[in-house]
Scaffold this active site. Structure first.
Site, PDB file in Angstrom:
ATOM      1  N   LYS A  83       0.902  -1.346   0.126  1.00  0.00           N
ATOM      2  CA  LYS A  83       0.167  -0.061   0.197  1.00  0.00           C
ATOM      3  C   LYS A  83       0.933   1.202  -0.113  1.00  0.00           C
ATOM      4  O   LYS A  83       1.706   1.402   0.926  1.00  0.00           O
ATOM      5  CB  LYS A  83      -0.846  -0.063   1.294  1.00  0.00           C
ATOM      6  CG  LYS A  83      -2.250  -0.470   0.928  1.00  0.00           C
ATOM      7  CD  LYS A  83      -2.939  -0.263   2.308  1.00  0.00           C
ATOM      8  CE  LYS A  83      -4.472  -0.359   2.015  1.00  0.00           C
ATOM      9  NZ  LYS A  83      -5.295  -0.169   3.540  1.00  0.00           N
TER      10      LYS A  83
HETATM   11  O1  G3P Z   1      -7.982   0.084   5.258  1.00  0.00           O
HETATM   12  C1  G3P Z   1      -8.134   1.501   4.775  1.00  0.00           C
HETATM   13  C2  G3P Z   1      -9.624   1.931   5.222  1.00  0.00           C
HETATM   14  O2  G3P Z   1     -10.536   0.823   4.936  1.00  0.00           O
HETATM   15  C3  G3P Z   1      -9.907   2.359   6.480  1.00  0.00           C
HETATM   16  O3  G3P Z   1     -11.191   2.699   6.964  1.00  0.00           O
HETATM   17  O4  G3P Z   1     -12.547   2.783   8.822  1.00  0.00           O
HETATM   18  O5  G3P Z   1     -10.344   3.883   9.073  1.00  0.00           O
HETATM   19  O6  G3P Z   1     -11.701   4.796   7.693  1.00  0.00           O
HETATM   20  P1  G3P Z   1     -11.525   3.769   8.307  1.00  0.00           P
END
Ligand code: G3P
Length: 214
Positions: A83
């Site tokens: 990533k």
């Molecule tokens: O892994 C990346 C993303 O899905 C993070 O999500 O819930 O931290 O906004 P969030």
């Protein structure tokens, strides 16, 4: 449509893998910080448990540092995807890594041009964060629709991972828009298969089964 689990928790990954529909996993520094295992041991275990790509985030900020860090991460297992956050340094790194055959998931995408730039640089995946856009009063799924349209217009093979999913409706909309992948937290993943009428129906069938002359 592929379903990834958005977690670094081995218990959740093993459970979702047992359902037979898990295609991959995405992690990030926040998710790995919640686990006790040493980082590299954890990633290797995740990669052994998951029958598909496992995204692991680079934390370097300059292309000259992202590139060697990504090579190290890619050496941990054959199914590691690195990533890389979208910015100018990220773009430079994506270009080099793509030429070396290291798959990149470009993360922290919040507008369609960031996705197009990543695809042009050779990213294997882009991750628009829909929940975080919704959180600030924007329409996260509109971004996904725009990216899917742009990639289809020009025949990009870069896959769209709908990320920062908060609830099943995000997944339904992603499927209707033709997004390639949804990466889903465990709680929302469980909800995809649940319905109260299914539970009520099962309860009634089981009760009636007791009355059957067997
Ligand atoms: O892994 C990346 C993303 O899905 C993070 O999500 O819930 O931290 O906004 P969030």
């Amino acid at each position: 449509m592929k379903f990834f689990l958005d977690t670094a928790n081995l218990g959740q990954i093993a459970e979702a893998a047992s359902w037979g529909i898990l295609d991959g996993v995405t992690t990030n520094p926040t998710l790995v910080s919640r686990e006790d295992e040493p980082f590299e041991v954890l990633i290797k275990k995740i990669c052994e448990t998951v029958p598909g790509p496992v995204s692991v985030e680079s934390v370097a900020t300059k292309a000259e540092d992202i590139i060697p860090e990504a090579r190290e991460l890619a050496r941990l297992a054959d199914n590691v995807v690195v990533k890389v956050p979208i910015n100018i340094e990220g773009l430079k790194a994506i270009k080099v890594l793509a030429q070396e055959g290291i798959p990149v998931n470009t993360t922290l995408i919040f507008n369609p041009m960031q996705a197009l730039m990543a695809a042009k640089a050779g990213a294997r995946y882009v991750s628009p964060f829909v929940g975080r856009l919704d959180d600030i009063g924007h329409d996260g799924m509109e971004l996904v629709d725009q990216i899917v349209t742009i990639f289809n217009n020009y025949g990009f093979e870069t896959e769209v991972i709908v990320a920062s999913i908060r609830h099943p409706l995000h997944v339904i909309e992603a499927a209707l828009m033709g997004a390639d992948i949804a990466t889903i937290p465990f709680g929302a993943f469980e909800k995809l298969v649940q319905h109260p009428l299914t539970d009520i129906g099962m309860e009634k069938f089981l009760k009636d089964w007791e009355k059957v002359n067997r």
